[in-house]
Design a protein around this motif. Structure first.
Motif, mmCIF file in Angstrom:
data_model
loop_
_atom_site.group_PDB
_atom_site.id
_atom_site.type_symbol
_atom_site.label_atom_id
_atom_site.label_comp_id
_atom_site.label_asym_id
_atom_site.label_seq_id
_atom_site.Cartn_x
_atom_site.Cartn_y
_atom_site.Cartn_z
ATOM 1 N N ALA A 263 -25.334 -32.098 38.861
ATOM 2 C CA ALA A 263 -24.011 -32.557 39.286
ATOM 3 C C ALA A 263 -23.355 -33.432 38.232
ATOM 4 C CB ALA A 263 -24.130 -33.321 40.596
ATOM 5 N N ILE A 264 -24.127 -34.277 37.571
ATOM 6 C CA ILE A 264 -23.575 -35.156 36.542
ATOM 7 C C ILE A 264 -23.018 -34.325 35.391
ATOM 8 C CG2 ILE A 264 -24.175 -36.903 34.821
ATOM 9 C CD1 ILE A 264 -26.175 -38.026 36.861
ATOM 10 N N ALA A 265 -23.781 -33.327 34.954
ATOM 11 C CA ALA A 265 -23.292 -32.446 33.892
ATOM 12 C C ALA A 265 -22.041 -31.698 34.338
ATOM 13 C CB ALA A 265 -24.396 -31.462 33.495
ATOM 14 N N GLY A 266 -22.037 -31.239 35.583
ATOM 15 C CA GLY A 266 -20.899 -30.481 36.088
ATOM 16 C C GLY A 266 -19.613 -31.270 36.155
ATOM 17 N N LEU A 267 -19.707 -32.551 36.447
ATOM 18 C CA LEU A 267 -18.506 -33.382 36.508
ATOM 19 C C LEU A 267 -17.806 -33.465 35.157
ATOM 20 C CD1 LEU A 267 -19.832 -36.214 38.819
ATOM 21 C CD2 LEU A 267 -17.861 -34.761 39.298
ATOM 22 N N ILE A 268 -18.571 -33.626 34.101
ATOM 23 C CA ILE A 268 -17.981 -33.709 32.769
ATOM 24 C C ILE A 268 -17.409 -32.363 32.349
ATOM 25 C CG2 ILE A 268 -18.413 -34.294 30.363
ATOM 26 C CD1 ILE A 268 -18.650 -36.636 32.344
ATOM 27 N N ILE A 269 -18.178 -31.307 32.558
ATOM 28 C CA ILE A 269 -17.721 -29.968 32.164
ATOM 29 C C ILE A 269 -16.459 -29.583 32.922
ATOM 30 C CG2 ILE A 269 -18.318 -27.513 32.157
ATOM 31 C CD1 ILE A 269 -21.284 -28.426 31.918
ATOM 32 N N SER A 270 -16.450 -29.787 34.245
ATOM 33 C CA SER A 270 -15.293 -29.388 35.057
ATOM 34 C C SER A 270 -14.058 -30.221 34.732
ATOM 35 C CB SER A 270 -15.621 -29.502 36.542
ATOM 36 O OG SER A 270 -15.848 -30.850 36.914
ATOM 37 N N ALA A 271 -14.255 -31.491 34.371
ATOM 38 C CA ALA A 271 -13.115 -32.355 34.043
ATOM 39 C C ALA A 271 -12.398 -31.849 32.798
ATOM 40 C CB ALA A 271 -13.587 -33.787 33.845
ATOM 41 N N TYR A 272 -13.162 -31.592 31.739
ATOM 42 C CA TYR A 272 -12.544 -31.078 30.514
ATOM 43 C C TYR A 272 -11.911 -29.710 30.761
ATOM 44 C CZ TYR A 272 -14.272 -34.773 27.440
ATOM 45 O OH TYR A 272 -14.491 -35.986 26.828
ATOM 46 N N ALA A 273 -12.578 -28.868 31.554
ATOM 47 C CA ALA A 273 -12.043 -27.542 31.845
ATOM 48 C C ALA A 273 -10.742 -27.630 32.630
ATOM 49 C CB ALA A 273 -13.082 -26.730 32.619
ATOM 50 N N ALA A 274 -10.694 -28.512 33.644
ATOM 51 C CA ALA A 274 -9.487 -28.641 34.471
ATOM 52 C C ALA A 274 -8.322 -29.207 33.679
ATOM 53 C CB ALA A 274 -9.779 -29.517 35.685
ATOM 54 N N ASP A 275 -8.586 -30.177 32.802
ATOM 55 C CA ASP A 275 -7.512 -30.731 31.981
ATOM 56 C C ASP A 275 -7.005 -29.712 30.959
ATOM 57 O OD1 ASP A 275 -7.272 -33.275 33.125
ATOM 58 O OD2 ASP A 275 -8.871 -34.110 31.909
ATOM 59 N N ALA A 276 -7.881 -28.813 30.525
ATOM 60 C CA ALA A 276 -7.492 -27.836 29.511
ATOM 61 C C ALA A 276 -6.889 -26.571 30.108
ATOM 62 C CB ALA A 276 -8.702 -27.469 28.646
ATOM 63 N N LYS A 277 -7.446 -26.088 31.223
ATOM 64 C CA LYS A 277 -7.063 -24.785 31.766
ATOM 65 C C LYS A 277 -6.279 -24.855 33.072
ATOM 66 C CE LYS A 277 -9.125 -22.583 28.453
ATOM 67 N NZ LYS A 277 -8.326 -21.820 27.449
ATOM 68 N N GLY A 278 -6.168 -26.034 33.650
ATOM 69 C CA GLY A 278 -5.414 -26.170 34.893
ATOM 70 C C GLY A 278 -6.319 -26.373 36.091
ATOM 71 N N ILE A 279 -5.888 -27.223 36.990
ATOM 72 C CA ILE A 279 -6.720 -27.620 38.117
ATOM 73 C C ILE A 279 -6.950 -26.475 39.099
ATOM 74 C CG2 ILE A 279 -4.717 -28.532 39.375
ATOM 75 C CD1 ILE A 279 -8.362 -29.810 39.529
ATOM 76 N N LYS A 280 -5.965 -25.603 39.320
ATOM 77 C CA LYS A 280 -6.133 -24.544 40.307
ATOM 78 C C LYS A 280 -7.162 -23.516 39.852
ATOM 79 C CE LYS A 280 -3.793 -21.218 43.244
ATOM 80 N NZ LYS A 280 -2.512 -20.789 43.858
ATOM 81 N N LEU A 281 -7.057 -23.056 38.621
ATOM 82 C CA LEU A 281 -7.985 -22.046 38.112
ATOM 83 C C LEU A 281 -9.420 -22.540 38.151
ATOM 84 C CD1 LEU A 281 -8.673 -19.383 36.696
ATOM 85 C CD2 LEU A 281 -8.170 -20.520 34.513
ATOM 86 N N ILE A 282 -9.652 -23.754 37.673
ATOM 87 C CA ILE A 282 -11.013 -24.278 37.603
ATOM 88 C C ILE A 282 -11.560 -24.556 39.004
ATOM 89 C CG2 ILE A 282 -12.469 -26.124 36.682
ATOM 90 C CD1 ILE A 282 -11.348 -24.036 34.654
ATOM 91 N N SER A 283 -10.710 -24.990 39.922
ATOM 92 C CA SER A 283 -11.165 -25.198 41.302
ATOM 93 C C SER A 283 -11.646 -23.889 41.912
ATOM 94 C CB SER A 283 -10.041 -25.786 42.158
ATOM 95 O OG SER A 283 -9.664 -27.062 41.700
ATOM 96 N N LEU A 284 -10.895 -22.809 41.692
ATOM 97 C CA LEU A 284 -11.295 -21.503 42.202
ATOM 98 C C LEU A 284 -12.621 -21.045 41.595
ATOM 99 C CD1 LEU A 284 -7.840 -19.660 42.136
ATOM 100 C CD2 LEU A 284 -9.176 -20.186 44.176
ATOM 101 N N LEU A 285 -12.747 -21.178 40.285
ATOM 102 C CA LEU A 285 -13.967 -20.752 39.603
ATOM 103 C C LEU A 285 -15.176 -21.558 40.062
ATOM 104 C CD1 LEU A 285 -12.701 -20.193 35.931
ATOM 105 C CD2 LEU A 285 -13.340 -18.444 37.618
ATOM 106 N N TRP A 286 -14.981 -22.854 40.253
ATOM 107 C CA TRP A 286 -16.118 -23.715 40.597
ATOM 108 C C TRP A 286 -16.626 -23.450 42.019
ATOM 109 C CZ3 TRP A 286 -15.852 -24.585 35.751
ATOM 110 C CH2 TRP A 286 -16.743 -25.445 35.119
ATOM 111 N N PHE A 287 -15.715 -23.253 42.957
ATOM 112 C CA PHE A 287 -16.166 -22.943 44.317
ATOM 113 C C PHE A 287 -16.787 -21.544 44.390
ATOM 114 C CE2 PHE A 287 -13.687 -26.509 46.225
ATOM 115 C CZ PHE A 287 -14.674 -26.972 47.076
ATOM 116 N N ALA A 288 -16.237 -20.585 43.636
ATOM 117 C CA ALA A 288 -16.808 -19.234 43.627
ATOM 118 C C ALA A 288 -18.229 -19.252 43.066
ATOM 119 C CB ALA A 288 -15.924 -18.290 42.815
#
Length: 397
Positions: A263-288
């Motif tokens: 979970a700790i690793a995922g928080l950092i990875i998802s944060a950079y991804a969401a700031d770079a690619k957009g919050i909606k896209l990364i939210s969809l990918l992460w829940f999937a």
């Protein structure tokens, strides 16, 4: 409780806010896993002597308190500023965490956990609103997720402390409450207040249901609900679930530790991804991805190494998917509604934090938790994918 007088520069002030918010969020992770880590001891006939059903109700009362506290305190923070509600929340949590081990019955344990939950639930929306409103441009997800690393650090610490304490389970609560009081002192001296809107500019909690926010609000509430089914269900019951699969208690606690490291690793990875690619896209990918890996855990693994790796990757997606909903709220609502928006998403979502562990507890008592709980969690993640898909993409993301 007036804000302290300080000559701290804006840069150093931002640094203090980041540090304080980090440690505030540590306590939520520590608290929920402390109960999950001590349930095996509390339900041991030779140690606690409580039934699984009794502990399920204690956990449920705790989560109801967290939900009420989150929704109520977020609104207070937008109305009266961040400082006073946050100090009150930390004080309540600390005191009632300290007295929890002294309670002689499951009823009193549940009551004390409910009150502690009121304080605990109020901490996170205020802390995350502080972080997001002080974030550099284009770094809102990172500002949100960095203190959330503290959540999982707290979870890891509680897992390790649970293994070290063994039958002396009460030590986990004395440690958590004592550190909470230490944090309260630091907040008193270092946390400034924030600006409060003038009377004619104030918003109300009902503004989140205005037409321009309605779809986003409902979508965030449902997704937060499903995300917290996963987070709280796994953190509260994973040792028991894996124990039902035939693993020793010590190995099951190690699995909880590995899950939260991921979970700790995922928080950092998802944060950079969401700031770079957009919050909606990364939210969809992460829940999937969460759905895929949770369903995969329903398959028996003959290799302990492979199972550990799957748990680590599951942690990367499951916990940060939920945290992205708070980032989403920061993109949807204006500044004077952010704490309210995060608080309501957290508070309403806490019904998932109640139902997930409660239903899992029923499965544990019925002997169907493995693999049934993983089917439950995988389905919840898929529902989150569907509701996020209908949320309008924020203009700022």
């Amino acid at each position: 409780m007036s804000a302290p007088t300080t000559s701290t520069s804006p840069q150093r002030l931002g640094g203090w806010i980041a540090v304080l918010c980090f440690f505030i969020v540590v306590f939520e992770g520590y608290d929920i896993v402390a109960l999950g880590a001590t349930i095996p001891m509390l339900t041991d006939p030779d140690v606690g002597g409580f039934s699984v059903g009794a502990m399920n109700w204690v956990n449920t009362f705790s989560l109801i308190g967290v939900g009420v506290g989150a929704a109520f305190m977020g609104r207070l923070a937008d109305r009266f500023g961040r400082r006073r509600p946050l100090l009150l929340a930390v004080l309540v949590f600390s005191i009632f965490t300290l007295v929890f081990p002294l309670m002689p019955s499951a009823f009193l344990m549940g009551l004390v956990r409910f009150i502690a939950g009121l304080g605990l639930g109020g901490c996170m929306p205020v802390a995350l609103a502080l972080m997001q409103e002080n974030a550099p441009v284009g770094r809102r997800a990172l500002a949100n997720n960095l203190p959330m690393v503290g959540y999982h650090l707290g979870a890891v610490l509680a897992s390790l402390a649970g293994k070290a304490a063994g039958v002396h389970w009460s030590l986990l609560y004395y440690l958590g409450g004592g550190l909470g009081l230490a944090l309260l002192a630091l907040l008193w001296f270092k946390l400034p207040d924030s600006e409060v809107a003038a009377a004619d500019e104030r918003t109300s909690a009902m503004d989140v249901l205005k037409p321009k926010y309605l779809r986003s609000s409902i979508g965030l509430w449902i997704a937060a609900f499903m995300g917290l089914v996963l987070v709280y269900g796994l953190n509260a019951w994973l040792p028991k679930i894996m124990g039902a699969a035939g693993y020793p208690v010590a190995d099951s606690l190690t699995m909880l530790f590995v899950l939260n490291l991921g979970a700790i690793a995922g928080l950092i990875i998802s944060a950079y991804a969401a700031d770079a690619k957009g919050i909606k896209l990364i939210s969809l990918l992460w829940f999937a991805a969460s759905a895929v890996f949770l369903l995969l855990l329903a398959v028996p693994f003959g290799s302990q190494v492979l199972l550990t790796a799957i748990l680590f990757v599951t942690g990367i997606f499951v916990f940060s998917a939920q945290c992205l909903m708070y980032v989403y709220a920061g993109h949807v609502y204006p500044r004077d509604m952010v704490a309210t928006g995060i608080g309501l998403a957290s508070g309403i979502g806490r019904f998932g934090a109640i139902i997930g562990p409660y239903v899992t507890g029923l499965m544990v008592a019925a002997g169907t938790a493995y693999p049934g709980a993983f089917f439950l969690y995988g389905g919840a993640a898929l529902i989150a994918v569907l509701v996020i898909a209908q949320i309008p993409k924020p203009k700022s993301a």
